[in-house]
Design a protein around this motif. Structure first.
Motif, PDB file in Angstrom:
ATOM      1  N   PRO A  45     -86.962 -98.233 -37.015  1.00  0.00           N
ATOM      2  CA  PRO A  45     -86.461 -97.375 -35.899  1.00  0.00           C
ATOM      3  C   PRO A  45     -86.781 -97.830 -34.476  1.00  0.00           C
ATOM      4  CG  PRO A  45     -87.985 -96.197 -37.660  1.00  0.00           C
ATOM      5  CD  PRO A  45     -87.945 -97.738 -37.851  1.00  0.00           C
ATOM      6  N   ARG A  46     -85.981 -97.747 -33.587  1.00  0.00           N
ATOM      7  CA  ARG A  46     -86.289 -97.924 -32.203  1.00  0.00           C
ATOM      8  C   ARG A  46     -86.385 -96.526 -31.605  1.00  0.00           C
ATOM      9  NH1 ARG A  46     -81.049-101.390 -30.551  1.00  0.00           N
ATOM     10  NH2 ARG A  46     -81.160-100.267 -29.004  1.00  0.00           N
ATOM     11  N   VAL A  47     -87.548 -96.230 -30.638  1.00  0.00           N
ATOM     12  CA  VAL A  47     -87.751 -95.011 -30.252  1.00  0.00           C
ATOM     13  C   VAL A  47     -87.863 -95.086 -28.712  1.00  0.00           C
ATOM     14  CG1 VAL A  47     -89.271 -94.894 -32.391  1.00  0.00           C
ATOM     15  CG2 VAL A  47     -90.241 -95.556 -30.304  1.00  0.00           C
ATOM     16  N   ASP A  48     -87.615 -93.822 -28.192  1.00  0.00           N
ATOM     17  CA  ASP A  48     -87.801 -93.529 -26.756  1.00  0.00           C
ATOM     18  C   ASP A  48     -89.207 -93.551 -26.553  1.00  0.00           C
ATOM     19  OD1 ASP A  48     -87.872 -92.409 -24.210  1.00  0.00           O
ATOM     20  OD2 ASP A  48     -86.207 -91.297 -24.550  1.00  0.00           O
ATOM     21  N   LEU A  49     -89.684 -94.523 -25.618  1.00  0.00           N
ATOM     22  CA  LEU A  49     -91.139 -94.335 -25.275  1.00  0.00           C
ATOM     23  C   LEU A  49     -91.754 -93.384 -24.761  1.00  0.00           C
ATOM     24  CD1 LEU A  49     -91.462 -98.279 -24.142  1.00  0.00           C
ATOM     25  CD2 LEU A  49     -92.227 -97.203 -26.616  1.00  0.00           C
ATOM     26  N   ALA A  50     -90.982 -92.501 -24.063  1.00  0.00           N
ATOM     27  CA  ALA A  50     -91.348 -91.346 -23.141  1.00  0.00           C
ATOM     28  C   ALA A  50     -91.796 -89.901 -24.270  1.00  0.00           C
ATOM     29  CB  ALA A  50     -90.185 -90.764 -22.417  1.00  0.00           C
ATOM     30  N   ASN A  73     -91.196 -90.805 -27.970  1.00  0.00           N
ATOM     31  CA  ASN A  73     -91.382 -91.390 -29.486  1.00  0.00           C
ATOM     32  C   ASN A  73     -90.317 -90.694 -30.378  1.00  0.00           C
ATOM     33  OD1 ASN A  73     -93.553 -92.876 -28.870  1.00  0.00           O
ATOM     34  ND2 ASN A  73     -95.065 -91.558 -30.023  1.00  0.00           N
ATOM     35  N   SER A  74     -89.063 -90.355 -29.832  1.00  0.00           N
ATOM     36  CA  SER A  74     -88.116 -89.856 -30.765  1.00  0.00           C
ATOM     37  C   SER A  74     -87.174 -91.067 -30.931  1.00  0.00           C
ATOM     38  CB  SER A  74     -87.148 -88.751 -29.809  1.00  0.00           C
ATOM     39  OG  SER A  74     -86.676 -89.456 -28.668  1.00  0.00           O
ATOM     40  N   ILE A  75     -86.705 -90.896 -32.457  1.00  0.00           N
ATOM     41  CA  ILE A  75     -85.898 -92.131 -32.797  1.00  0.00           C
ATOM     42  C   ILE A  75     -84.500 -91.890 -32.069  1.00  0.00           C
ATOM     43  CG2 ILE A  75     -84.805 -93.188 -34.903  1.00  0.00           C
ATOM     44  CD1 ILE A  75     -87.151 -92.045 -36.408  1.00  0.00           C
ATOM     45  N   VAL A  76     -84.107 -93.056 -31.356  1.00  0.00           N
ATOM     46  CA  VAL A  76     -82.770 -93.049 -30.778  1.00  0.00           C
ATOM     47  C   VAL A  76     -81.865 -94.215 -31.134  1.00  0.00           C
ATOM     48  CG1 VAL A  76     -83.834 -92.094 -28.799  1.00  0.00           C
ATOM     49  CG2 VAL A  76     -83.736 -94.608 -29.009  1.00  0.00           C
ATOM     50  N   GLY A  77     -82.442 -94.969 -32.290  1.00  0.00           N
ATOM     51  CA  GLY A  77     -81.627 -95.893 -32.908  1.00  0.00           C
ATOM     52  C   GLY A  77     -82.296 -96.635 -34.081  1.00  0.00           C
ATOM     53  N   GLN A 115     -94.374 -98.488 -21.254  1.00  0.00           N
ATOM     54  CA  GLN A 115     -93.599 -97.329 -20.582  1.00  0.00           C
ATOM     55  C   GLN A 115     -94.137 -97.264 -19.099  1.00  0.00           C
ATOM     56  OE1 GLN A 115     -94.826 -93.504 -22.018  1.00  0.00           O
ATOM     57  NE2 GLN A 115     -93.314 -92.581 -20.850  1.00  0.00           N
ATOM     58  N   ALA A 116     -95.316 -97.557 -18.873  1.00  0.00           N
ATOM     59  CA  ALA A 116     -95.602 -97.510 -17.498  1.00  0.00           C
ATOM     60  C   ALA A 116     -94.960 -98.846 -16.715  1.00  0.00           C
ATOM     61  CB  ALA A 116     -97.112 -97.913 -17.299  1.00  0.00           C
ATOM     62  N   LEU A 117     -94.542 -99.904 -17.465  1.00  0.00           N
ATOM     63  CA  LEU A 117     -93.905-100.999 -16.821  1.00  0.00           C
ATOM     64  C   LEU A 117     -92.394-100.723 -16.481  1.00  0.00           C
ATOM     65  CD1 LEU A 117     -96.001-104.051 -18.270  1.00  0.00           C
ATOM     66  CD2 LEU A 117     -95.882-103.342 -15.824  1.00  0.00           C
ATOM     67  N   GLY A 118     -92.037 -99.754 -17.256  1.00  0.00           N
ATOM     68  CA  GLY A 118     -90.292 -99.455 -17.008  1.00  0.00           C
ATOM     69  C   GLY A 118     -89.797 -99.638 -18.242  1.00  0.00           C
ATOM     70  N   CYS A 119     -90.067-100.099 -19.309  1.00  0.00           N
ATOM     71  CA  CYS A 119     -89.506-100.068 -20.584  1.00  0.00           C
ATOM     72  C   CYS A 119     -88.950 -98.589 -21.187  1.00  0.00           C
ATOM     73  CB  CYS A 119     -90.150-100.816 -21.673  1.00  0.00           C
ATOM     74  SG  CYS A 119     -90.721-102.715 -21.443  1.00  0.00           S
ATOM     75  N   GLN A 120     -87.843 -98.717 -21.516  1.00  0.00           N
ATOM     76  CA  GLN A 120     -87.407 -97.388 -21.908  1.00  0.00           C
ATOM     77  C   GLN A 120     -87.423 -97.151 -23.530  1.00  0.00           C
ATOM     78  OE1 GLN A 120     -84.809 -99.393 -20.734  1.00  0.00           O
ATOM     79  NE2 GLN A 120     -84.028 -98.640 -19.039  1.00  0.00           N
ATOM     80  N   GLU A 121     -87.374 -98.285 -24.182  1.00  0.00           N
ATOM     81  CA  GLU A 121     -87.379 -98.277 -25.878  1.00  0.00           C
ATOM     82  C   GLU A 121     -88.442 -99.199 -26.438  1.00  0.00           C
ATOM     83  OE1 GLU A 121     -83.663 -98.543 -27.880  1.00  0.00           O
ATOM     84  OE2 GLU A 121     -82.799 -97.106 -26.798  1.00  0.00           O
TER      85      GLU A 121
END
Length: 253
Positions: free
Chosen positions: A22-27, A29-33, A227-233
């Motif tokens: 899984p690849r997740v949205d760090l905001a 933790n939903s699976i986005v890919g 996430q704080a540094l700006g990573c989306q996934e």
């Protein structure tokens, strides 16, 4: 020689599996890919990871057949999850690794198009991962990436920061995403050097309109720092190891 012979039989008989990490949205933790990763069901040694056979596949010339098989299977198996996500109005991407020999082959773009046509997989949901070393032949790489972009397929740079990318090369190529190598995040959030490196990569990627995925996340504090540094996934054992399709399907429902 034993691995080579076994690989040829495995490719011919379909004894290669594809697992999905899984690849997740760090905001949230939903699976986005997912990333599709090949596994070999060896009759004697059990389930083998790519580190146990990919180098041999490249040396003995079967890496292109192996890569085609993985791409075709990933597109077939992930078609329904992608359609389900699209029906909900959400994006879901399937990333597939591509070897240098496969990527630089004369018919690569045509092979990708044929796979999409055969499986019905939407091009906009496919992401092909290449390494920085494949970009050294800039003119040829540009032609291939432009061909993939025309199909609607995205291209990402895997293990970003460990190869030989130059800023002029990145500026010339229509790359959609960079994946930050785990070596830059293993000591987060404690390492100020790693924080500075990630921040620099994020700033560069944003300026060039590229998306960002951080690899190898194993601890919650790493995810929070990224996430704080700006990573989306994010991707890594914190969110799940590579798993068979049935297990992934349970996670998605």
């Amino acid at each position: 020689m034993s691995i080579e012979q076994g690989l040829r039989r495995a490719i011919a008989s379909g004894n290669l599996d594809v697992h999905y990490q899984p690849r997740v949205d760090l905001a949230d933790n939903s699976i986005v890919g997912v990333e599709a990763l090949v596994r070999w069901r060896h009759p004697e040694r059990g389930l083998l990871l790519p580190t146990g056979f990919i180098a041999v596949a490249e040396d003995c010339g079967v890496i292109e057949a192996l890569g085609r098989g993985v791409l075709q299977r990933a597109c077939r198996e992930m078609l329904e999850p992608v359609r389900a996500a699209q029906a909900r109005g959400t994006d879901f991407h399937v990333a597939v690794n591509v070897s240098a020999r496969q990527f630089l082959g004369a018919d690569f773009v045509a092979e990708v198009k044929a796979t999409l046509d055969e499986t019905g997989f939407p091009a906009t949901a496919l992401e092909l991962e290449i390494t920085e070393s494949m970009l050294q032949r800039a003119e040829h790489s540009l032609k291939i990436i432009n061909g993939l972009t025309a199909l609607g397929v995205a291209v990402s740079i895997d293990d970003f920061g460990t190869g030989y990318s130059s800023l002029s090369m990145l500026n010339a190529l229509p790359i959609n995403r960079v994946k930050i190598d785990r070596s830059f995040i293993v000591d987060l959030p404690g390492s100020s050097n790693q924080r500075a490196m990630v921040e620099a990569i994020v700033t560069l990627s944003r300026a060039m309109h590229m998306l960002i995925t951080a690899e190898g996340i194993e601890r919650p504090e790493q995810a929070s720092a990224l996430q704080a540094l700006g990573c989306q996934e994010g991707q890594g054992f914190l969110f799940g190891k590579a798993m068979p399709l049935a297990e992934l399907s349970d996670r998605l429902t």
